[in-house]
Design an enzyme around this catalytic site. Structure first.
Site, PDB file in Angstrom:
ATOM      1  NE  ARG A  81      -0.701  -2.029   3.372  1.00 40.30           N
ATOM      2  CZ  ARG A  81      -1.100  -3.303   3.197  1.00 40.30           C
ATOM      3  NH1 ARG A  81      -2.610  -3.363   2.948  1.00 40.30           N
ATOM      4  NH2 ARG A  81      -0.378  -4.371   3.008  1.00 40.30           N
ATOM      5  CB  THR A  82       3.956   2.363   1.576  1.00 40.16           C
ATOM      6  OG1 THR A  82       3.635   1.981   2.880  1.00 40.16           O
ATOM      7  CG2 THR A  82       4.738   3.742   1.501  1.00 40.16           C
ATOM      8  NE  ARG A 115       8.415   0.675   3.116  1.00 43.90           N
ATOM      9  CZ  ARG A 115       7.222   0.310   3.307  1.00 43.90           C
ATOM     10  NH1 ARG A 115       6.823  -1.241   3.084  1.00 43.90           N
ATOM     11  NH2 ARG A 115       6.339   0.911   3.946  1.00 43.90           N
ATOM     12  CE  LYS A 120      24.754  -4.119 -12.822  1.00 45.71           C
ATOM     13  NZ  LYS A 120      24.800  -3.122 -14.083  1.00 45.71           N
ATOM     14  CG  HIS A 179       5.895   4.080   7.458  1.00 45.41           C
ATOM     15  ND1 HIS A 179       5.772   5.178   6.448  1.00 45.41           N
ATOM     16  CD2 HIS A 179       5.377   3.049   7.170  1.00 45.41           C
ATOM     17  CE1 HIS A 179       4.885   4.515   5.483  1.00 45.41           C
ATOM     18  NE2 HIS A 179       4.963   3.085   6.031  1.00 45.41           N
TER      19      HIS A 179
HETATM   20  C1  NCD Z   1       3.995  -1.005   7.889  1.00 41.89           C
HETATM   21  C2  NCD Z   1       5.411  -0.709   7.436  1.00 41.89           C
HETATM   22  O1  NCD Z   1       5.759  -1.190   6.367  1.00 41.89           O
HETATM   23  O2  NCD Z   1       6.110  -0.249   8.234  1.00 41.89           O
HETATM   24  N1  NCD Z   1       3.175  -1.117   6.724  1.00 41.89           N
HETATM   25  C3  NCD Z   1       2.951   0.064   5.860  1.00 41.89           C
HETATM   26  O3  NCD Z   1       3.655   0.502   5.367  1.00 41.89           O
HETATM   27  N2  NCD Z   1       1.425   0.279   5.708  1.00 41.89           N
HETATM   28  C4  NCD Z   1       3.794  -1.996   9.013  1.00 41.89           C
HETATM   29  C5  NCD Z   1       4.240  -3.673   8.672  1.00 41.89           C
HETATM   30  O4  NCD Z   1       5.019  -3.900   7.690  1.00 41.89           O
HETATM   31  O5  NCD Z   1       4.027  -4.123   9.487  1.00 41.89           O
END
Ligand code: NCD
Length: 338
Positions: free
Chosen positions: A57-58, A107, A86, A135
Site C-alpha cells: 500500500r505505501t 523505503r 552492484k 514511517h
Molecule cells: C507497515 C510498514 O511497512 O512499516 N506497513 C505499511 O507501510 N502500511 C507495517 C508493517 O509492515 O507491519
C-alpha cells in the site's frame, strides 16, 4: 514549515499548524480520490519510487496519489533490481535518480538510510519507511484517520485514548505515530506487548514529558476495554535475528469478534497499518471482524491516498491549483465506500 521542496523524513519536523494544513489540503482531495473529478495539476512531473523493502500500500498509494494529481511514476522495486546490487552507493543513486524525478519516495531496510539518500538528492525525498526507525506518512494517515473516526463519535484529537498492540519495539508506524501524538494534548496511551517487544523507553519518556499518560501491559483484554482506538500491529519478523525468534511472539495478541464484543466499547475504532499477518499462527486481527463497522483498516488505507496527494501537492507548491486544472471524469465509476 515551508513545504515547497522539503524532505519528509521524520514526523519530528512538523508543528501542529503543519498537521492542520496537511489535513485541510487532504480534505479537498476526496473528489479526485473517489474519481469524481480528474486533475492535471502535476502533468509533466515525475515521481521516482525507490522501494528496497516489500511494500504494497505505501508504494502503490504513493504512485496512485501522484497519478491522481496528473503526474507520472517510475519505479525501482527491490535492491536486486537496482545498481545497488552492484555496489552503488546511496549517494550516487540519489544524485542520478534525482536527475530523473521531481520528487522521490524511498523505503529502505536501514534506519537513517533515507536521510542519507535525501542529503545527496537534488529533489525532495519522502521517507516511505527506514528500517525500524520512522514511517512519517503512515503516521500522518493514521492520525488523519483517528481524527475522522473520533469526530464520528463526537471526540477530538486532544483528549482521547489509544491502545497500541504488538511489536512496539520494531514497529516504525507506532514509533512515528507516538512522536506525532506529542503535538497534541491529553492523550492516554496503553502499550500492549510482550516485555521483550516494548515501546522504546525514550518514546515513552517523550510522551510523558508532554503530559500524556502511558500505561504498559501485556494484557490485551483489559487494555481494549478503556480506549477509543485499538491500533493492532504485526510482529516485524524481518527485524528479528531468526524466524524462530519471531515465532515466539506470533499470535500472542489476537483480536477477534468475540474478544472485541466482550471487552471493548461498541464504538471503539479498530486500526492496523497493514499488512495484517493472516496466517493461522499469527492472525493478530481476525477476518471475522471484516464486516464490523468499527473496523477502520480500509478507511485508513483510503485515507492514505488523500494524505499523500496533499503532501505531493504541497511539496510541489500546487495545492491551491488542483481545482483550476480539473475536469469531470468521463468514465462510469462505481466505487463503494470502504
Ligand atoms: C507497515 C510498514 O511497512 O512499516 N506497513 C505499511 O507501510 N502500511 C507495517 C508493517 O509492515 O507491519
Amino acid at each position: 514549515m515551508d513545504f515547497i521542496g522539503a524532505n519528509i523524513l521524520s514526523v519530528g519536523q512538523f508543528e501542529r499548524a503543519d498537521i492542520d494544513r496537511i489535513f485541510a489540503v487532504a480534505d479537498t482531495m476526496g473528489p479526485y480520490a473517489r474519481r469524481e473529478k480528474v486533475t492535471r495539476v502535476l502533468e509533466g512531473a515525475i515521481l521516482g519510487n525507490m522501494f528496497l523493502e516489500p511494500s504494497t500500500r505505501t508504494r502503490l498509494s504513493f504512485g496512485a496519489a501522484f497519478n491522481l494529481l496528473g503526474g507520472t511514476v517510475r519505479e525501482t522495486v527491490g535492491i536486486t533490481a537496482s545498481a545497488m546490487a552492484k555496489g552503488e552507493s546511496l549517494y550516487d543513486t540519489a544524485r542520478v535518480l534525482s536527475g530523473y524525478s521531481d520528487v522521490i519516495c524511498m523505503r529502505h531496510p536501514q534506519a537513517g538510510s533515507v536521510a542519507e539518500f535525501a542529503a545527496a538528492s537534488r529533489v525532495p525525498v519522502v521517507n516511505g519507511g527506514d528500517g525500524a526507525n520512522e514511517h512519517p506518512t503512515q503516521a500522518l494517515l493514521d492520525l488523519y484517520t483517528i481524527r475522522k473516526e473520533l469526530s464520528g463519535n463526537g471526540r477530538a484529537l486532544d483528549d482521547f485514548r489509544i491502545a497500541m498492540i504488538g511489536d512496539l519495539k520494531h514497529g516504525r508506524t507506532v514509533h512515528s505515530l507516538c512522536k506525532l501524538l506529542c503535538l497534541f494534548k491529553k492523550v492516554h496511551l496503553v502499550f500492549v506487548s510482550p516485555p521483550e517487544l516494548a515501546m522504546p523507553q525514550e518514546l515513552v519518556e517523550q510522551l510523558r514529558a508532554v503530559g500524556h499518560t502511558v500505561e504498559v501491559t501485556d494484557q490485551l483484554e483489559n487494555s481494549i476495554s478503556k480506549v477509543d482506538i485499538v491500533y493492532s500491529t504485526r510482529i516485524q519478523e524481518e527485524r528479528f535475528a531468526s524466524q524462530e525468534e519471531a515465532n515466539l511472539y506470533r499470535g500472542r495478541f489476537r483480536l477477534n469478534r468475540e474478544i472485541f464484543t466482550r471487552y471493548a466499547q461498541p464504538n471503539t475504532v479498530i486500526m492496523h497499518p497493514l499488512p495484517r499477518d493472516s496466517r493461522a499462527e499469527a492472525n493478530e486481527l481476525d477476518t471475522d471482524l471484516n464486516e464490523h463497522p468499527s473496523l477502520a483498516i480500509f478507511r485508513q488505507t483510503d485515507n492514505g491516498l488523500l494524505v499523500r496527494m496533499a503532501l505531493f501537492a504541497m511539496l510541489l507548491g500546487v495545492e491551491d491549483q488542483v481545482d483550476e486544472y480539473s475536469y469531470p471524469v468521463r468514465w462510469q465509476s462505481r466505487r463503494n465506500p470502504a
